[in-house]
Design a protein around this motif. Structure first.
Motif, PDB file in Angstrom:
ATOM      1  N   ALA A 181      -7.520  13.990  -0.368  1.00 11.24           N
ATOM      2  CA  ALA A 181      -6.822  13.324   0.734  1.00 11.24           C
ATOM      3  C   ALA A 181      -6.996  14.091   2.029  1.00 11.24           C
ATOM      4  O   ALA A 181      -6.823  13.521   3.114  1.00 11.24           O
ATOM      5  N   GLY A 182      -7.336  15.364   1.959  1.00 11.95           N
ATOM      6  CA  GLY A 182      -7.527  16.143   3.172  1.00 11.95           C
ATOM      7  C   GLY A 182      -8.902  15.906   3.791  1.00 11.95           C
ATOM      8  O   GLY A 182      -9.025  15.840   5.009  1.00 11.95           O
ATOM      9  N   PHE A 183      -9.912  15.774   2.939  1.00  6.35           N
ATOM     10  CA  PHE A 183     -11.245  15.541   3.488  1.00  6.35           C
ATOM     11  C   PHE A 183     -11.478  14.071   3.827  1.00  6.35           C
ATOM     12  O   PHE A 183     -12.219  13.760   4.745  1.00  6.35           O
ATOM     13  N   LEU A 232      -8.865   7.331   3.230  1.00  4.95           N
ATOM     14  CA  LEU A 232      -8.631   6.726   1.918  1.00  4.95           C
ATOM     15  C   LEU A 232      -7.166   6.330   1.753  1.00  4.95           C
ATOM     16  O   LEU A 232      -6.847   5.217   1.325  1.00  4.95           O
ATOM     17  N   LEU A 233      -6.285   7.251   2.098  1.00  2.00           N
ATOM     18  CA  LEU A 233      -4.855   6.970   1.968  1.00  2.00           C
ATOM     19  C   LEU A 233      -4.356   6.147   3.145  1.00  2.00           C
ATOM     20  O   LEU A 233      -3.511   5.276   2.993  1.00  2.00           O
ATOM     21  N   ILE A 234      -4.900   6.454   4.328  1.00  2.00           N
ATOM     22  CA  ILE A 234      -4.402   5.754   5.522  1.00  2.00           C
ATOM     23  C   ILE A 234      -4.645   4.255   5.400  1.00  2.00           C
ATOM     24  O   ILE A 234      -3.820   3.438   5.814  1.00  2.00           O
ATOM     25  N   GLY A 279       0.807  -1.218   0.000  1.00  2.00           N
ATOM     26  CA  GLY A 279       0.000   0.000   0.000  1.00  2.00           C
ATOM     27  C   GLY A 279       0.836   1.262   0.000  1.00  2.00           C
ATOM     28  O   GLY A 279       0.576   2.202  -0.756  1.00  2.00           O
ATOM     29  N   LEU A 280       1.884   1.281   0.828  1.00  2.00           N
ATOM     30  CA  LEU A 280       2.721   2.481   0.910  1.00  2.00           C
ATOM     31  C   LEU A 280       3.414   2.751  -0.420  1.00  2.00           C
ATOM     32  O   LEU A 280       3.415   3.892  -0.916  1.00  2.00           O
ATOM     33  N   GLY A 315       2.349   8.115  14.642  1.00  2.00           N
ATOM     34  CA  GLY A 315       3.392   8.995  14.122  1.00  2.00           C
ATOM     35  C   GLY A 315       3.850   8.579  12.738  1.00  2.00           C
ATOM     36  O   GLY A 315       3.987   9.403  11.832  1.00  2.00           O
ATOM     37  N   LEU A 316       4.084   7.260  12.557  1.00  2.00           N
ATOM     38  CA  LEU A 316       4.576   6.787  11.265  1.00  2.00           C
ATOM     39  C   LEU A 316       3.541   7.020  10.179  1.00  2.00           C
ATOM     40  O   LEU A 316       3.873   7.451   9.068  1.00  2.00           O
ATOM     41  N   THR A 317       2.270   6.740  10.499  1.00  2.00           N
ATOM     42  CA  THR A 317       1.225   6.970   9.503  1.00  2.00           C
ATOM     43  C   THR A 317       1.178   8.450   9.132  1.00  2.00           C
ATOM     44  O   THR A 317       1.068   8.813   7.954  1.00  2.00           O
TER      45      THR A 317
END
Lengths: 482, 487
Positions: free
Chosen positions: A465-467, A471-473, A74-75, A316-318
């Motif tokens: 990605a801000g709202f 989704l990304l996490i 995923g990353l 923190g890592l996320t």
């Protein structure tokens, strides 16, 4: 065959065609667009819960366990999406130089291929090699088509990064030799399983990657290089390539080193990253030219990401990984706009500009959005990432009686950094776009359609990605589970 | 399969050399290039034959002066390739050479120039198989004397003569060191063969051990001259700059490689002697590590301000000797020996590539300054790309053969805990990027001077340049074939 191989080969073949073919600009845009679509397809196909997928492997040096192994989780997929999006934006906003346009576009695609190859490699050796692929194109791009003191900037970035890469290589060798004999290989998954490295290797890796990410006090190559580089090169380097070092830390440092090895160095590294935020932040405020200010600000933001990484916990890592993506997009948008501005006015000195929003309202609006994203206004992905970093970092470290521990102090400093970045971004905005309009700039042309679309695209990605950061996490977090 | 004794290879090379020398004398053809082509063909034929050679792994016990192992075989082919490339390069260089050689008709005096490298080649091939100090000495002298002639062979060129005299005096000095060292070792052990010395070394009693180390030290000094290790490097820049360019390439590749193979065999004799006193072993390693550190620092720092490409390559040749010495000082690691051989293999490809491009440009410009490369990226894109690849590989950029070589060397260094050398290496690699990229900068950043004449390149030379570029990339990604040949 893995789809990742295609993703790496498209820009390389595109670069070859751009260099020898008749219309380098069209070739480059075509290759970059194809790659972006490929990355979106990959993003759809990837199942982040299942770890690395899309494997393909070819042994290169079996004796030492080196192979051309590609794979992505995923990353990596998120990073690939970032790389291809910024590449597409970069080649679209690029202005063909008078001479040697073919080498110009070829070099841009080569930088992109290096970054994509690094993010798609499971073999650590290849991961390292792909990153170096970008070194020479950067040297040529800044040296030939740069502005200002371009020669000095090109030398500085090249020699500095060559040195940093070699420190990193030595660290990788140490990591490799720390694996018990018989299980030695450069495969990332084997390394995460078997390596038992010492503190010396930790420092080599952290500083090796740190130099590539412009960790204070090894940051001096970055602002000058970004200021002198042609806009697309700065976009690719600051937006994508610099993330290589952070990505490397997330892959090779945080999953491998036990806390007992790393804890003694936490205070030292926290001081350095506070240097990134405070010292470089104040240096950013004092800049009088937009390009240098953006260069410094991009160095400053690395401090937050280092803070998230040092927190060494899931939150923190996320947050660090999310900020990597967000910063890549926002800094690319800012460099694209500053490049456009330079094309129009020929100068980026704050003292000579002013009131430009009257001449080019859309340009001013877009710059305002990008600047706010970079400051970390809620609604942009940068906010989500930095917030996670602050939460993660405040939780980290050993509790000490009544007072704050070193992590909490660093977090407080870092939160002040947000204020600093608001100060310099708003000041820059005011001095360029507000105030009386100089007669010289009355007839400035509004931003053209293609660059406008590119910047809007980058900002839309940031807003999505801000709202909906989840989704990304969802993609990032499984890869970072400690 | 036909099985041929391995000594045939050297003998056939000598026969080719004598045949061509006779042909040169008795058939004065107008175009001496025929001799060059015949030489290249002959060497290529020997190269092919080398794959039919019997495996003489049992030879070491019977004939103590000549050892045939995979290392020796690898370097015999290396020498054949290097010599063939030198002769091809010499044909490109012939017009310049002819200017400085007195002759009755234009171009008549260049015949020996194509033939002499063949004799050096035979000597070099013997050197890499030599397992006895007498054999080492004889082979080395055959090589060195040929080189004295080659270096000074442009008789009307003051630089070439100066280089010849310097090389002669310092070569003689190093021979003196070598012979003196051999006498010490022979006196203490009663053997000149490496196998014999290895058996006796552990029995040398304590009071005589400093003598052993002294003898070995003298041999190291002598070989240090040959491989251009600091502090025995001071002849290198002047000789490399003054010598005819193909000879410079030959000197910097083949002579250095043979020196390293001999050094490797000599040091291994002591280092891997059974029941060796660990104090002596650590003394040897320390001596080599000091040599390596000095050579790395000197070669790389002195290369920084150079503006003449030939001189730059001379200092870079010292710098590369430094990296190779790092591997030699890390001999306790199993990767050290393959690392040295691989590095030298890569060094052959990239150095010859650089010299091939340089000769084409220098033929037009009339000198070897880096400034003459200005704007080459637009004047002659293919040549510029070849030079770009050569410089990046010499600097050690990934995806080129130079990177794998450095990588293997630093793996060995870390494995045998030579951390100081690794630290020095980190700085010198960054220096290397600076001075190699100076050439890249001239080619791509700077505009070509107005009315720069076009650069003609012979078709076969084009092919050689292309093949070298391809080899640098192929082995830079996939080094397995070279390493397999060493097993």
């Amino acid at each position: 065959m893995s789809p990742l191989l295609g993703l790496i080969l498209i820009p390389i073949v595109g670069a070859a065609f751009a260099i020898v073919g008749p219309n380098p600009r069209k070739t480059a845009i075509f290759a970059a667009a194809l790659n972006f679509l490929g990355a979106i397809a990959l993003f759809g196909m990837c199942k982040p819960e299942e770890g690395f997928q899309f494997f393909s492997t070819f042994p290169l040096l079996p004796e030492l366990g080196i192979s051309l192994t590609l794979g992505a989780d995923g990353l990596s997929v998120a990073m690939l999406l970032l790389s291809t999006a910024v590449t597409l934006a970069a080649v679209c906003v690029a202005r063909s130089p008078q001479a040697n346009a073919n080498w110009f576009y070829g070099s841009l695609l080569f930088i992109s291929a290096g970054a994509i190859g690094a993010f798609a490699s499971v073999d650590v050796f290849l991961f390292y090699m792909f990153h170096e692929l970008a070194l020479i194109p950067t040297f040529l791009l800044i040296g030939i088509w740069g502005s200002g003191d371009r020669r000095a900037a090109a030398w500085k970035i090249t020699v500095y990064l060559a040195f940093g890469s070699f420190v990193l290589l030595v660290g990788l060798i140490g990591l490799y030799l720390s694996m018990p004999e018989g299980s030695r290989s450069f495969n990332l998954l084997d390394m995460q399983k078997y390596a038992q490295p010492t503190a010396a290797v930790y420092l080599l890796l952290f500083f090796g990657f740190g130099i590539l990410v412009s960790l204070f006090p090894f940051h001096t190559w970055a602002p000058q290089a970004y200021a002198s580089a042609p806009a697309p090169a700065a976009m690719l380097h600051a937006g994508v390539l610099k993330k290589f070092g952070l990505y490397g830390i997330l892959r090779l440092v945080t999953p491998i080193f036990p806390v007992e090895v790393t804890a003694p160095f936490n205070t030292l590294l926290l001081v350095l990253l506070a240097g990134n935020i405070l010292y470089v932040g104040l240096a950013t405020i004092s800049q009088r030219k937009l390009d240098l200010m953006l260069g410094y600000s991009s160095v400053m933001h690395m401090g937050y990401i280092f803070l998230g990484i040092l927190a060494w916990n899931q939150i923190g890592l996320t947050g660090a990984a999310l900020t990597m993506v967000a910063h890549g997009l926002s800094v690319a948008a800012l460099f694209a706009l500053s490049g456009e501005l330079r094309e129009r006015t020929g100068t980026l000195e704050f003292s000579e500009l002013g009131g430009l929003a009257k001449a080019m309202p859309s340009f001013g609006l877009l710059f305002g959005f990008a600047a706010m994203a970079s400051v970390g206004l809620p609604g942009f992905a940068n906010f989500a990432g930095e917030l996670l970093i602050f939460f993660g970092a405040f939780k980290a470290g050993a509790p000490v009686g009544e007072g704050f521990n070193n992590f909490q102090i660093a977090t407080v400093i870092a939160v002040w950094g947000v204020v600093i970045s608001a100060v310099y971004m708003l000041r820059a905005y005011r001095r360029i776009f507000m105030g009386p309009l100089n007669d010289r700039w009355k007839s400035l042309a509004e931003i053209a359609t293609l660059p406008r679309l590119c910047v809007v695209g980058l900002l839309v990605l940031l807003l999505i990605a801000g709202f909906f950061p989840q989704l990304l996490i969802n993609y990032i977090a499984p890869a970072l589970r400690p | 399969m036909i099985v041929i004794p391995s000594i045939t290879l050297e003998i056939s090379v000598v026969v080719i050399g004598i045949f061509l020398l006779m042909a040169e004398a008795f058939f004065p053809s107008a175009d001496k290039r025929h001799i060059g082509w015949t030489a290249v063909l002959g060497l290529g034929f020997v190269f092919v034959i080398s794959f039919l050679v019997a495996d003489f792994s049992g030879l070491r016990e019977n004939v103590a002066f000549y050892v045939m192992d995979s290392l020796g075989m690898f370097f015999k082919r290396f020498m054949l390739l290097a010599t063939a490339l030198t002769i091809i390069l010499a044909m490109d260089y012939a017009p310049v050479y002819a200017k400085y050689v007195p002759s009755t008709s234009p171009g008549a005096g260049v015949g020996e120039f194509f033939v002499l490298p063949i004799f050096a080649c035979a000597g070099l091939m013997w050197m890499v198989s030599a397992a006895d100090f007498v054999m080492i000495f004889v082979a080395l002298e055959l090589v060195t004397i040929t080189f004295y002639i080659l270096v000074a062979s442009m008789r009307r060129n003051i630089g070439s003569l100066e280089a010849g005299v310097k090389y002669l005096i310092l070569g003689a000095l190093s021979t003196g060191f070598l012979v003196y060292g051999i006498t010490w070792l022979f006196g203490l052990t009663g053997h000149t063969s490496l196998a014999g010395i290895q058996k006796v070394v552990p029995n040398v009693v304590a009071p005589f051990q400093p003598g052993l180390f002294f003898g070995l030290g003298l041999v190291l000094v002598a070989l240090g001259f040959k491989i251009a290790a600091a502090p025995f490097q001071f002849w290198v820049p002047d000789v490399y700059q003054g010598a005819p360019t193909p000879v410079t390439a030959y000197l910097s590749v083949a002579s250095k490689a043979a020196g390293f193979v001999v050094l490797l065999r000599v040091v291994e004799t002591f280092f891997f002697a059974p029941r060796l006193d660990p104090v002596l072993a650590s003394k040897i390693v320390t001596a080599l590590a000091i040599l390596a550190g000095l050579t790395l620092i000197y070669g790389n720092l002195a290369a920084l301000p150079q503006n003449n490409l030939k001189r730059l390559l001379a200092y870079s040749s010292i710098a590369h000797a430094g990296y190779l010495l790092v591997a030699l000082a890390s001999l306790s690691s199993p990767t050290a020996e393959p690392a040295i051989a691989f590095y030298l293999g890569g060094y052959l490809l990239m150095t010859f590539l650089a010299f091939f491009v340089m000769v084409q440009v220098a033929n037009v410009a009339g000198r070897d300054e880096i400034a003459d490369f200005a704007g080459l990226g637009r004047r002659a894109p293919a040549l510029a790309f070849g030079m770009l690849v050569a410089m990046l590989s010499l600097a050690g950029l990934p995806f080129t053969v130079g990177f794998y070589g450095k990588f293997l060397i630093f793996v060995s260094a870390w494995q045998s805990s030579q951390f100081v050398l690794v630290g020095i290496g980190a700085v010198t690699v960054a220096c290397g990027f600076y001075y190699y990229l100076k050439v890249v900068m001239a080619m791509y950043w700077q505009p070509a001077p107005d009315e720069a004449p076009p650069i003609p390149v012979a078709p076969f030379t084009k092919f050689v340049i292309f093949a070298l570029v391809a080899a640098i990339f192929v082995f830079g990604v996939w080094p397995e074939p070279i390493l397999a040949a060493l097993r």
